[in-house]
Design a protein around this motif. Structure first.
Motif, PDB file in Angstrom:
ATOM      1  N   ASP A 293     -60.776 -42.147  66.978  1.00  0.00           N
ATOM      2  CA  ASP A 293     -60.294 -42.158  65.603  1.00  0.00           C
ATOM      3  C   ASP A 293     -60.232 -40.768  64.977  1.00  0.00           C
ATOM      4  O   ASP A 293     -60.055 -40.642  63.762  1.00  0.00           O
ATOM      5  CB  ASP A 293     -61.142 -43.094  64.747  1.00  0.00           C
ATOM      6  CG  ASP A 293     -62.631 -42.812  64.895  1.00  0.00           C
ATOM      7  OD1 ASP A 293     -62.970 -41.813  65.551  1.00  0.00           O
ATOM      8  OD2 ASP A 293     -63.432 -43.600  64.346  1.00  0.00           O
TER       9      ASP A 293
ATOM     10  N   ASN B 163     -49.363 -50.917  66.070  1.00  0.00           N
ATOM     11  CA  ASN B 163     -50.001 -51.900  65.190  1.00  0.00           C
ATOM     12  C   ASN B 163     -51.484 -51.649  64.990  1.00  0.00           C
ATOM     13  O   ASN B 163     -52.135 -52.404  64.259  1.00  0.00           O
ATOM     14  CB  ASN B 163     -49.793 -53.310  65.765  1.00  0.00           C
ATOM     15  CG  ASN B 163     -48.345 -53.756  65.698  1.00  0.00           C
ATOM     16  OD1 ASN B 163     -47.825 -54.069  64.643  1.00  0.00           O
ATOM     17  ND2 ASN B 163     -47.676 -53.739  66.842  1.00  0.00           N
ATOM     18  N   ASP B 164     -52.001 -50.607  65.611  1.00  0.00           N
ATOM     19  CA  ASP B 164     -53.415 -50.292  65.472  1.00  0.00           C
ATOM     20  C   ASP B 164     -53.667 -49.663  64.098  1.00  0.00           C
ATOM     21  O   ASP B 164     -52.897 -48.804  63.647  1.00  0.00           O
ATOM     22  CB  ASP B 164     -53.842 -49.336  66.591  1.00  0.00           C
ATOM     23  CG  ASP B 164     -55.347 -49.160  66.634  1.00  0.00           C
ATOM     24  OD1 ASP B 164     -55.870 -48.395  65.799  1.00  0.00           O
ATOM     25  OD2 ASP B 164     -55.989 -49.768  67.501  1.00  0.00           O
ATOM     26  N   SER B 165     -54.745 -50.062  63.453  1.00  0.00           N
ATOM     27  CA  SER B 165     -55.037 -49.578  62.098  1.00  0.00           C
ATOM     28  C   SER B 165     -55.284 -48.071  62.061  1.00  0.00           C
ATOM     29  O   SER B 165     -55.071 -47.424  61.033  1.00  0.00           O
ATOM     30  CB  SER B 165     -56.256 -50.311  61.528  1.00  0.00           C
ATOM     31  OG  SER B 165     -57.398 -50.104  62.371  1.00  0.00           O
ATOM     32  N   ILE B 166     -55.734 -47.493  63.162  1.00  0.00           N
ATOM     33  CA  ILE B 166     -56.016 -46.053  63.203  1.00  0.00           C
ATOM     34  C   ILE B 166     -54.777 -45.260  63.622  1.00  0.00           C
ATOM     35  O   ILE B 166     -54.346 -44.339  62.935  1.00  0.00           O
ATOM     36  CB  ILE B 166     -57.183 -45.762  64.168  1.00  0.00           C
ATOM     37  CG1 ILE B 166     -58.483 -46.364  63.602  1.00  0.00           C
ATOM     38  CG2 ILE B 166     -57.340 -44.266  64.411  1.00  0.00           C
ATOM     39  CD1 ILE B 166     -59.676 -46.210  64.516  1.00  0.00           C
TER      40      ILE B 166
ATOM     41  N   SER C 118     -51.563 -46.137  63.950  1.00  0.00           N
ATOM     42  CA  SER C 118     -50.271 -46.393  63.311  1.00  0.00           C
ATOM     43  C   SER C 118     -49.938 -45.351  62.254  1.00  0.00           C
ATOM     44  O   SER C 118     -48.766 -45.063  61.995  1.00  0.00           O
ATOM     45  CB  SER C 118     -50.254 -47.788  62.689  1.00  0.00           C
ATOM     46  OG  SER C 118     -51.285 -47.907  61.723  1.00  0.00           O
ATOM     47  N   LYS C 119     -50.968 -44.743  61.643  1.00  0.00           N
ATOM     48  CA  LYS C 119     -50.735 -43.740  60.607  1.00  0.00           C
ATOM     49  C   LYS C 119     -50.280 -42.408  61.184  1.00  0.00           C
ATOM     50  O   LYS C 119     -49.710 -41.582  60.477  1.00  0.00           O
ATOM     51  CB  LYS C 119     -52.020 -43.529  59.791  1.00  0.00           C
ATOM     52  CG  LYS C 119     -52.550 -44.806  59.143  1.00  0.00           C
ATOM     53  CD  LYS C 119     -53.923 -44.589  58.545  1.00  0.00           C
ATOM     54  CE  LYS C 119     -54.518 -45.875  58.000  1.00  0.00           C
ATOM     55  NZ  LYS C 119     -55.892 -45.684  57.472  1.00  0.00           N
TER      56      LYS C 119
END
Length: 915
Positions: free
Chosen positions: A263, A597-600, A602-603
């Motif tokens: 992350d 689609n990963d929350s970390i 994807s940004k």
């Protein structure tokens, strides 16, 4: 960035205090090389280095067996199969399914499956599947069940044969190591073992590592990220979660090496590109950008090939200014031109029978770059022999043909062997050829070519030894299969500084290694991960029953390697193929969807689509000015005569006219394995001339046509022999083509018979050559002639007609014009232009009666249409098909304008506006 291997050395201090008692065990030799370099940089004083082993080498040491080569394994497995007394298959047939059986044996042993129980279960399952209430069976079913029941004896015989010589396959060595582990630890009790970077372990590896850990003097470091471990459904942590929950040692000893890296801030670019070459060019461009910004950054950059066949295009796409590249996989010998040479030679001997050697294969052989030095020494000009082979157009050559071609004796000896040659004799000839080439290239100081040649000499010596050792190697297909197998395994290793510069490697070579910049190619479903495969005799349900890995576990292995590469990386470039593919599809890998689609991640993702620029590359406009020398050349051509075809070509494309009709640049002759369209037409024309010439000046009668039908087959054969066969045997598609031509002639003569029953047809000329001067051409210093050959001149009920045979498709609209300008401006009216040329030429030789003259074509692809005539559209859209002196006068004006334009120095030769 602290790499995984650096963190291991920081956490474990034993390599400093007691290096001689330390043994590092890693997943690969590559990782060991990097670890050794780290140790050298961190050591402050001279000392003995710890032992560094790959897991395979470590297990081999414990087992006291040695790994057998894949070739040796195949031969011993075949011998065990034969000894069991099953219906014998040739080694070539066995080699198509033997590797799959070997893979299953390997898996059974690595996962410590009870072989007796397993094979009994498998045999019983097959009996149940083939059971019927009536108890009936067939010989094929009986044979299959016998095979399944024989697997345990084959397995036992195979293992015993290898063990007698201290050899084994991987699974056998792993199983043996588990039985000898206790004795090994007793003899090496003073060593401290460090296991680092492992993920998916088979049961043998689990047992060995776990037992050593429980023994007390060992540590294990996991290259893992808590982000994946804490997610119960993430496949990147699938195996590690299993180990952590099941290993007794880890229940009392917290796992080492686990961190939180994924992350951290990253830049991820995901780019879709069409096909592999575009990916290679794009990756090369990324390397160029890094090189331009900061050359030193390449030391921390890895280019990971999801599909390792991309190596060749990648090497050709790297920037020229790149000083050093480290390639872990080596250059595959199978991609070298020397490999192609011997593949062709094997095919020549494999296909050779009483009919001789394939001419096409000989042409490919002559073009191989490795033979050019030999040809120079033999004073053999292969281009001359190639030209003669193409002109003669023989699909197969015998010994006499090779001698007539002027092939040197040494080359004829290489090719001229028994129609069904012995493999040993062929291998001897190949080795002799390689040794000759080696001496030639040594003199030319071509070190790379010499290295390739030496690898192939070793390869064929190995094949020769196998032929002498194993009596069942008696056929060329088996030897060719062995050749390809050995070639597949051999590489030409690159030399360089393996720890500096860009690293190019496959996914598995990246284990334990970390890079700041990672470029990954071919991230497509079916490549990463590889997806479902059925390369096994073991049914899925049986694998589940005995806890053997399935595609699910294999996908989890790829997932771990993929995400492990991303853990510590800062700059990530992912490429995938956007184009549909029969085998691999055009679907992006599931890994890409997971990242998006990963929350970390994807940004941090940038999604791109890229493609090479489409269209034709701009080139300078080709315009040829008419110099005095060029006009003089035109005049020379004009004095010999322009043909209707050449003038039609000028209308269509002046530059093509310039190349073909002025400079006389002909199309390259090629060997016609199947008859070409123009040759097809020549044969039809020649046959009709043979049939009709005896009846010149006569009125055709039904018995004439009957006689022509009798002679048609022989005339067709004669024409086919002249224009295509040239003494060769007729077969395949060419035999079909001959049948088609025979049918064309049969239909044409039937049509002729119908005509002469109701009309009076008199043949005046066939293949008649005509020439006529074209007057009044400004700018031309000499006479201008038009010449042509008319296929057929006849009268029908007193009406004169000119006919041009066409074996291609001709539409009626091709012969219709509305104005005279279209003849010299529209290439689509070339048929009308040609038949009017023939009419104009004939006017000089015989008077043209007004309103009793036609000119047209007969298209063999439009039998239903029959004869199609030139026509001029008049008022009310009617067609006037009659050619009168006035029509020919108008056409002469068209010809004069066209040729005058050709001689006009102010009008250059240039490409057509709408090609």
């Amino acid at each position: 960035m602290i790499t995984f291997l650096e963190s291991v050395l920081e956490d474990f201090d034993g390599w400093r205090t007691t290096p001689g008692q330390c043994v590092f065990v890693l997943p690969s030799k590559r990782a060991g090389f990097f670890l050794k370099n780290l140790l050298a940089h961190k050591t402050e004083e001279t000392s003995f280095a710890p032992r560094i082993l790959s897991i395979e080498s470590f297990v081999e040491e414990i087992s006291e067996l040695r790994y057998a080569t894949s070739t040796r394994l195949m031969f011993d497995l075949y011998a065990a199969y034969i000894e069991e007394g099953l219906d014998k298959e040739s080694f070539y047939e066995f080699s198509r399914w033997g590797p799959m059986l070997l893979q299953d044996f390997n898996e059974i042993d690595r996962y410590l499956v009870d072989a007796v129980k397993f094979f009994d279960y498998l045999g019983s399952l097959q009996e149940i599947r083939h059971w019927t209430p009536e108890g009936t069976s067939t010989p094929l079913i009986d044979k299959q069940i016998k095979f399944w029941k024989s697997l345990l004896p084959i397995y036992t015989r195979f293992r015993d044969r290898l063990a007698e010589e201290g050899l084994g396959y991987q699974g056998q060595i792993y199983r043996e190591a588990t039985t000898k582990l206790r004795a090994y630890l007793e003899n090496n009790g003073s060593f401290h073992y460090v296991f680092a970077g492992f993920n998916a372990l088979n049961k043998s590896e689990e047992f060995i590592i776990h037992e050593i850990l429980k023994h007390g003097k060992a540590d294990i470091f996991w290259d893992a990220d808590s982000y994946f471990l804490e997610n119960p459904v993430h496949d990147a942590g699938y195996f590690l979660r299993t180990h952590f929950n099941s290993w007794e040692f880890l229940k009392t000893n917290p796992p080492k090496g686990v961190g939180r890296f994924f992350d951290a801030d990253k830049t991820i670019q995901i780019t879709g590109l069409p096909k592999n070459i575009a990916q290679a060019k794009y990756a090369g461009g990324l390397i160029g950008d890094i090189l331009e910004k900061e050359e030193k950054a390449l030391d921390k950059t890895a280019l990971i090939l999801g599909d390792e066949t991309l190596l060749n295009p990648i090497l050709h796409s790297l920037p020229e200014s790149l000083k050093g590249v480290n390639i872990t996989m080596g250059y595959p010998l199978k991609d070298s031109s020397l490999a192609h040479l011997f593949s062709v030679l094997f095919q020549i001997f494999r296909e050779k029978g009483q009919k001789g050697i394939s001419t096409k294969k000989i042409l490919i052989l002559f073009s191989n770059p490795f033979l050019q030095e030999w040809f120079l020494k033999l004073r053999f000009t292969h281009s001359v022999a190639t030209g003669r082979m193409v002109r003669e157009n023989k699909p197969y050559l015998n010994a006499e043909d090779l001698e007539k071609l002027g092939l040197p004796l040494a080359l004829r000896k290489l090719l001229s062997v028994h129609p069904y040659p012995d493999p040993g004799a062929i291998i001897s000839r190949f080795i002799a050829l390689l040794e000759t080439l080696e001496s030639l290239y040594l003199n030319s100081q071509d070190s790379v070519s010499v290295e390739f040649l030496r690898h192939f000499i070793l390869l064929f010596n190995q094949l020769s030894e196998l032929h002498q050792t194993y009596p069942f190697l008696t056929d060329i297909p088996s030897f060719f299969m062995l050749y390809e197998q050995l070639l597949e395994e051999d590489t030409l290793d690159f030399e360089g500084k393996p720890l500096e510069g860009l690293q190019i490697m496959g996914m598995l070579e990246s284990r334990c290694l970390d890079f700041e910049t990672v470029i990954i190619t071919s991230v497509n479903e079916g490549v990463l991960p590889a997806g479902k495969s059925n390369n096994s005799f073991i049914p899925f349900e049986v694998k589940r029953e005995f806890d053997l890995p399935t595609y699910k576990e294999k996908d989890a292995v790829y997932t771990y390697h993929f995400y492990r590469l991303l853990q510590r990386a800062k700059n990530i470039y992912i490429c995938y193929n956007t184009e549909p593919d029969v085998l691999n599809g055009g679907e992006p890998s599931r890994f890409i969807y997971q990242l998006r689609n990963d929350s970390i991640t994807s940004k941090s993702i940038q999604n791109n689509l890229a493609a090479p620029e489409s269209g034709i590359a701009p080139s300078p406009s080709e315009i040829i000015q008419k110099s005095p020398s060029l006009l003089a050349l035109f005049a020379l051509k004009a004095s010999k005569g322009f043909s209707p075809t050449s003038l039609s070509r000028y209308i269509k494309d002046p530059l093509e006219f310039y190349r073909k009709n002025v400079l006389s640049i002909r199309d390259t002759l090629e060997l016609e394995e199947t008859i070409a369209a123009n040759t097809f037409g020549n044969v039809i024309h020649e046959t009709l001339e043979i049939l009709y010439r005896p009846y010149l000046g006569e009125i055709l009668e039904p018995y004439h046509v009957a006689e022509m039908k009798k002679q048609a087959s022989e005339a067709l054969r004669e024409a086919f022999e002249k224009h295509y066969l040239k003494g060769s045997q007729l077969r395949g598609k060419n035999l079909i083509a001959l049948k088609v031509m025979a049918k064309y002639l049969e239909l044409f003569l039937q049509l002729e018979l119908k005509r002469i029953v109701s009309q009076e047809v008199c043949i005046l000329g066939v293949e008649k050559e005509l020439i006529r001067e074209l007057p009044d051409i400004p700018g031309c210093p000499g006479p201008v002639y038009i010449k042509g050959t008319v296929d057929r001149i006849e009268t029908v009920d007193g009406e004169l007609r000119i006919i041009d045979y066409k074996t291609g498709l001709v539409e009626p609209s091709n012969l219709r014009i509305a104005d005279w300008e279209s003849l010299s401006e529209d290439p689509g009216k070339s048929r009308a232009f040609q038949v009017l040329c023939y009419a104009w030429l004939l006017q000089e030789e015989m008077p043209i009666p007004a309103s009793q003259f036609r000119a047209g074509v007969f298209s063999f692809k439009r039998f239903g249409t029959g004869f199609q005539w030139f026509g001029f559209k008049t008022a009310h859209n009617k067609q006037d098909e009659m050619i009168t002196p006035e029509v020919l006068m108008q056409f002469e004006g068209v010809l004069q304008s066209l040729v005058a334009e050709l001689f006009n120095p102010e009008i250059p030769l240039m490409p057509p506006e709408n090609p």
